[in-house]
Write a protein that holds these residues in place. Structure first.
Motif, PDB file in Angstrom:
ATOM      1  N   THR A 149       0.838  -1.194   0.000  1.00 18.94           N
ATOM      2  CA  THR A 149       0.000   0.000   0.000  1.00 18.94           C
ATOM      3  C   THR A 149       0.875   1.248   0.000  1.00 18.94           C
ATOM      4  O   THR A 149       1.890   1.286   0.696  1.00 18.94           O
ATOM      5  CB  THR A 149      -0.914   0.008   1.249  1.00 18.94           C
ATOM      6  OG1 THR A 149      -1.743  -1.152   1.197  1.00 18.94           O
ATOM      7  CG2 THR A 149      -1.794   1.242   1.293  1.00 18.94           C
ATOM      8  N   VAL A 150       0.504   2.223  -0.805  1.00 17.64           N
ATOM      9  CA  VAL A 150       1.204   3.511  -0.801  1.00 17.64           C
ATOM     10  C   VAL A 150       0.205   4.578  -0.370  1.00 17.64           C
ATOM     11  O   VAL A 150      -0.849   4.739  -0.984  1.00 17.64           O
ATOM     12  CB  VAL A 150       1.805   3.839  -2.178  1.00 17.64           C
ATOM     13  CG1 VAL A 150       2.517   5.186  -2.145  1.00 17.64           C
ATOM     14  CG2 VAL A 150       2.775   2.744  -2.610  1.00 17.64           C
ATOM     15  N   LEU A 151       0.560   5.275   0.709  1.00 19.06           N
ATOM     16  CA  LEU A 151      -0.335   6.278   1.277  1.00 19.06           C
ATOM     17  C   LEU A 151       0.220   7.682   1.051  1.00 19.06           C
ATOM     18  O   LEU A 151       1.437   7.888   1.087  1.00 19.06           O
ATOM     19  CB  LEU A 151      -0.462   6.093   2.795  1.00 19.06           C
ATOM     20  CG  LEU A 151      -0.962   4.755   3.338  1.00 19.06           C
ATOM     21  CD1 LEU A 151       0.201   3.887   3.753  1.00 19.06           C
ATOM     22  CD2 LEU A 151      -1.879   5.007   4.516  1.00 19.06           C
ATOM     23  N   ARG A 199       7.217  11.590 -11.590  1.00 19.87           N
ATOM     24  CA  ARG A 199       7.871  12.854 -11.203  1.00 19.87           C
ATOM     25  C   ARG A 199       8.441  12.770  -9.785  1.00 19.87           C
ATOM     26  O   ARG A 199       8.675  13.796  -9.140  1.00 19.87           O
ATOM     27  CB  ARG A 199       6.872  14.006 -11.307  1.00 19.87           C
ATOM     28  CG  ARG A 199       6.888  14.744 -12.649  1.00 19.87           C
ATOM     29  CD  ARG A 199       6.458  13.888 -13.811  1.00 19.87           C
ATOM     30  NE  ARG A 199       6.686  14.581 -15.086  1.00 19.87           N
ATOM     31  CZ  ARG A 199       6.498  14.043 -16.281  1.00 19.87           C
ATOM     32  NH1 ARG A 199       6.095  12.792 -16.379  1.00 19.87           N
ATOM     33  NH2 ARG A 199       6.739  14.726 -17.371  1.00 19.87           N
ATOM     34  N   GLY A 200       8.652  11.546  -9.287  1.00 25.20           N
ATOM     35  CA  GLY A 200       9.323  11.398  -7.996  1.00 25.20           C
ATOM     36  C   GLY A 200       8.350  11.294  -6.836  1.00 25.20           C
ATOM     37  O   GLY A 200       7.189  11.670  -6.942  1.00 25.20           O
ATOM     38  N   ALA A 201       8.857  10.751  -5.729  1.00 21.50           N
ATOM     39  CA  ALA A 201       8.032  10.528  -4.543  1.00 21.50           C
ATOM     40  C   ALA A 201       8.312  11.606  -3.509  1.00 21.50           C
ATOM     41  O   ALA A 201       9.465  11.852  -3.172  1.00 21.50           O
ATOM     42  CB  ALA A 201       8.337   9.157  -3.967  1.00 21.50           C
ATOM     43  N   ARG A 202       7.262  12.226  -3.043  1.00 24.06           N
ATOM     44  CA  ARG A 202       7.368  13.200  -1.953  1.00 24.06           C
ATOM     45  C   ARG A 202       6.225  12.959  -0.982  1.00 24.06           C
ATOM     46  O   ARG A 202       5.085  12.827  -1.411  1.00 24.06           O
ATOM     47  CB  ARG A 202       7.226  14.625  -2.487  1.00 24.06           C
ATOM     48  CG  ARG A 202       8.491  15.148  -3.111  1.00 24.06           C
ATOM     49  CD  ARG A 202       8.380  16.636  -3.346  1.00 24.06           C
ATOM     50  NE  ARG A 202       9.448  17.071  -4.247  1.00 24.06           N
ATOM     51  CZ  ARG A 202       9.428  18.212  -4.897  1.00 24.06           C
ATOM     52  NH1 ARG A 202       8.400  19.041  -4.753  1.00 24.06           N
ATOM     53  NH2 ARG A 202      10.423  18.552  -5.679  1.00 24.06           N
ATOM     54  N   ARG A 203       6.568  12.926   0.301  1.00 24.36           N
ATOM     55  CA  ARG A 203       5.551  12.805   1.355  1.00 24.36           C
ATOM     56  C   ARG A 203       4.681  11.561   1.190  1.00 24.36           C
ATOM     57  O   ARG A 203       3.516  11.568   1.551  1.00 24.36           O
ATOM     58  CB  ARG A 203       4.648  14.059   1.375  1.00 24.36           C
ATOM     59  CG  ARG A 203       5.382  15.355   1.712  1.00 24.36           C
ATOM     60  CD  ARG A 203       4.459  16.548   1.665  1.00 24.36           C
ATOM     61  NE  ARG A 203       4.037  16.857   0.315  1.00 24.36           N
ATOM     62  CZ  ARG A 203       4.603  17.799  -0.455  1.00 24.36           C
ATOM     63  NH1 ARG A 203       5.605  18.523   0.018  1.00 24.36           N
ATOM     64  NH2 ARG A 203       4.171  18.031  -1.679  1.00 24.36           N
ATOM     65  N   LEU A 204       5.217  10.490   0.611  1.00 25.59           N
ATOM     66  CA  LEU A 204       4.455   9.242   0.480  1.00 25.59           C
ATOM     67  C   LEU A 204       5.010   8.211   1.459  1.00 25.59           C
ATOM     68  O   LEU A 204       6.195   8.232   1.776  1.00 25.59           O
ATOM     69  CB  LEU A 204       4.555   8.684  -0.948  1.00 25.59           C
ATOM     70  CG  LEU A 204       3.960   9.529  -2.063  1.00 25.59           C
ATOM     71  CD1 LEU A 204       4.168   8.849  -3.409  1.00 25.59           C
ATOM     72  CD2 LEU A 204       2.476   9.801  -1.824  1.00 25.59           C
ATOM     73  N   THR A 205       4.138   7.307   1.919  1.00 19.89           N
ATOM     74  CA  THR A 205       4.553   6.237   2.817  1.00 19.89           C
ATOM     75  C   THR A 205       4.192   4.901   2.203  1.00 19.89           C
ATOM     76  O   THR A 205       3.064   4.722   1.740  1.00 19.89           O
ATOM     77  CB  THR A 205       3.810   6.356   4.178  1.00 19.89           C
ATOM     78  OG1 THR A 205       3.777   7.725   4.552  1.00 19.89           O
ATOM     79  CG2 THR A 205       4.513   5.553   5.239  1.00 19.89           C
TER      80      THR A 205
END
Ligand code: ZN
Length: 258
Positions: A224-226, A239-245
């Protein structure tokens, strides 16, 4: 084109556009045209915030300066204009002669002086608007071919332009953000990425969990990606991952969008 002939061409287009109210045909893709027009204004605003020198600095896309991006977005409008002309006249006019021609055009465009780049963007955008405005109900449904070789109705050009102007405005890397996008556009971008993966037969097991929304389960679900929906769309579009968990610690690898 010289500055004078460029200006003359633009004056001719303005005349064709007309001073009075003329509207898109009832069968026009109103939602996508709305997004494309708002996105064009958004891109223009970010572009106008750049100094001439900043135009030749790197964009968020590897190997491309902002000038490459502006040239690409301008030439993309011209390519989509050709598809609309194809739908209107029945004469087959592809977006680009070949991938090599498309790339060479962008490379050459990236060396244009700042004023010419601004003119290219503005002129190409007006021309595409005129073509859209002049398509009839029946012409919006005529088949044309994308640069990837897919046959699509001419109405698809409005969505194709929507993606280009909004996402590349962020790629200009001067403060544009997916958080500025209309919420319904973010939803459609998610669907667009999933459609692209499906078309290419890329099986993805993943659960997207946008904050405050129903999760989206892909394939077997998997990790899961939140995160906030704009940040998820940023990641899905490459465009890259920011502030994702990620539930599995690291974020899973995902296929490219295009
Ligand atoms: Zn593009």
């Amino acid at each position: 084109m010289s500055v004078t002939s460029e200006e003359a061409a633009r004056a001719a287009l303005r005349e064709r556009l007309g001073a009075g109210a003329r509207y898109d045909s009832p069968n026009a893709p109103a939602r996508e045209l709305g997004w494309a027009r708002r996105g064009t204004a958004y891109f223009a605003r970010k572009l106008n915030e750049l100094t001439d020198a900043e135009l030749y600095e790197p964009s968020l896309l590897p190997g491309w300066t902002r000038a490459h991006l502006v040239a690409h977005v301008g030439y993309n409008a011209r390519a989509l204009t050709r598809l609309c002309e194809w739908a209107r006249t029945g004469v087959e006019t592809p977006m680009y002669a070949s991938p090599e021609q498309r790339n060479a055009e962008i490379e050459r465009g990236a060396t244009l002086p700042a004023r010419a780049l601004h003119n290219l963007f503005a002129h190409a955008e007006v021309h595409l608007s005129v073509e859209w405005r002049d398509l009839t109900d029946e012409q919006w449904d005529r088949q044309v071919r994308t640069a990837q070789g897919r046959l699509v109705p001419a109405r698809e050009t409005a969505w194709m332009r929507t993606r280009e102007v909004w996402v590349h405005a962020v790629d200009l890397d001067n403060g544009g953000s997916f958080h500025d996008f209309p919420p319904d556009l973010l939803d459609e971008l998610v669907r667009d990425v999933l459609r692209a993966w499906e078309r290419r037969g890329e099986g993805v097991d993943l659960t997207l969990a946008p904050a405050g929304r129903e999760p989206i389960v892909l394939g077997e679900g998997g990790p899961t990606v939140l995160g906030a929906l704009p940040d998820l769309v940023r990641w899905l579009t490459g465009r890259g991952a920011r502030r994702l968990t990620g539930s599995a610690g690291e974020l899973p690898q995902i296929p490219r969008w295009f």
